[in-house]
Scaffold this active site. Sequence first.
Site, PDB file in Angstrom:
ATOM      1  N   LYS A  53       0.838  -1.202   0.000  1.00  0.00           N
ATOM      2  CA  LYS A  53       0.000   0.000   0.000  1.00  0.00           C
ATOM      3  C   LYS A  53       0.873   1.252   0.000  1.00  0.00           C
ATOM      4  CE  LYS A  53      -3.773  -2.569   2.060  1.00  0.00           C
ATOM      5  NZ  LYS A  53      -4.392  -3.085   3.290  1.00  0.00           N
TER       6      LYS A  53
ATOM      7  N   GLN B 224      -4.815  -1.790   9.450  1.00  0.00           N
ATOM      8  CA  GLN B 224      -4.519  -3.096   8.851  1.00  0.00           C
ATOM      9  C   GLN B 224      -5.079  -4.212   9.740  1.00  0.00           C
ATOM     10  OE1 GLN B 224      -3.096  -3.633   5.713  1.00  0.00           O
ATOM     11  NE2 GLN B 224      -3.838  -5.694   6.144  1.00  0.00           N
TER      12      GLN B 224
ATOM     13  N   ASP C 115     -11.454   2.491   3.768  1.00  0.00           N
ATOM     14  CA  ASP C 115     -11.791   1.078   3.559  1.00  0.00           C
ATOM     15  C   ASP C 115     -13.306   0.887   3.470  1.00  0.00           C
ATOM     16  OD1 ASP C 115      -9.640  -0.669   3.206  1.00  0.00           O
ATOM     17  OD2 ASP C 115      -9.069  -0.540   5.323  1.00  0.00           O
TER      18      ASP C 115
END
Length: 305
Positions: free
Chosen positions: A65, A109, A132
């Site tokens: 990422k 994460q 997200d």
Amino acid sequence: MEVLVQLEVLDVSAVIMDGKAISKEIQTEIADEVSQFVEQSGITPCLAAVLVGDDPASEVYVRNKHRACERAGISSQMHRLPASTSEEELLELIARLNAAEDVHGILIQLPLPASIDTLKVLDAVAPGKDVDAFHPENVGLISQGRPRFLPCTPHGIQQLLDRCGIEVSGKHTVIVGRSDIVGKPMSMLLMAKNSTRGPQAANATVTLCHSRTRNLAEVCRTADVIIAAIGVAKFITADMVKPGAVVVDVGINRTEDGLCGDVDFDAVSQVAGHITPVPGGVGPLTVTMLMYNTLDAAKLTLSGE
Ligand code: NDP
């Protein structure tokens, strides 16, 4: 760009949908948009990633990422915390990132250590920075067909199908797996009336399957499009696939023979019309769509949201 490859070497008949190539194509588009945005607004989009503990797979995902941010011209922050971090300490960090004017997107994460309540932590991310699209407010907006952010993996799959020339409108799409990250949001995007790629990439007739679904193989055989998000290596076998169907493999399974998907690729590619490989299918698109959302999050700050 040529994104569809007929794989002759393996004597497969399906067209391989090359997620890596499509991902690069989208990354170039995002990088162009980022540079225009920076020029016009003077703001550089920034993604803050939070990694708790030392899970090796998570390390790889976060590194990927970070690299994708660099390629897109997006700045990134990395917040590494030890596995012993308390929920309170993590919530304090999130509160600081929520308040930071130079941070536009926040990525937690997963998985978090078992001692931490994951839902509580995800709920603490400011909805306008929730790149997200896990926050209940964002999930609600998606379900009402007015998304703020689009969930990365499902949006990547929608982009992949459309850029490979596959219309899902009116077609029977069977999704196997009902997780909050893949299956459920995928069903919402595909059953919506429109999409970022137009109505042809939405308006599907969706069946969402899970471990309690009866006659799963039979249901799958009625599908024009199968999306496998199960987490069991080679679960979808050739007898579950209608000849010519489109098969998207979301699974990432680490086996003794290396990485493999939820689809028995060698056998299914003899029957399917189109198929994604693992690796090189859905995975690269997930990271790319996170960049898409970080740019969107930076744009939101201009509109005061
Ligand atoms: P989850 O474990 O959260 O969900 C798995 C789903 O599969 C559940 O809904 C479960 O049903 C269903 N399932 C399990 N066994 C069966 C069965 N025998 N028959 C029918 N359904 C079954 O997984 P995720 O959605 O998070 O991930 C799925 C896979 O995708 C994993 O391999 C993961 O690593 C990968 N992944 C890949 C991404 C990418 O970018 N390529 C991104 C995210 C995930 P039930 O709800 O009834 O338990």
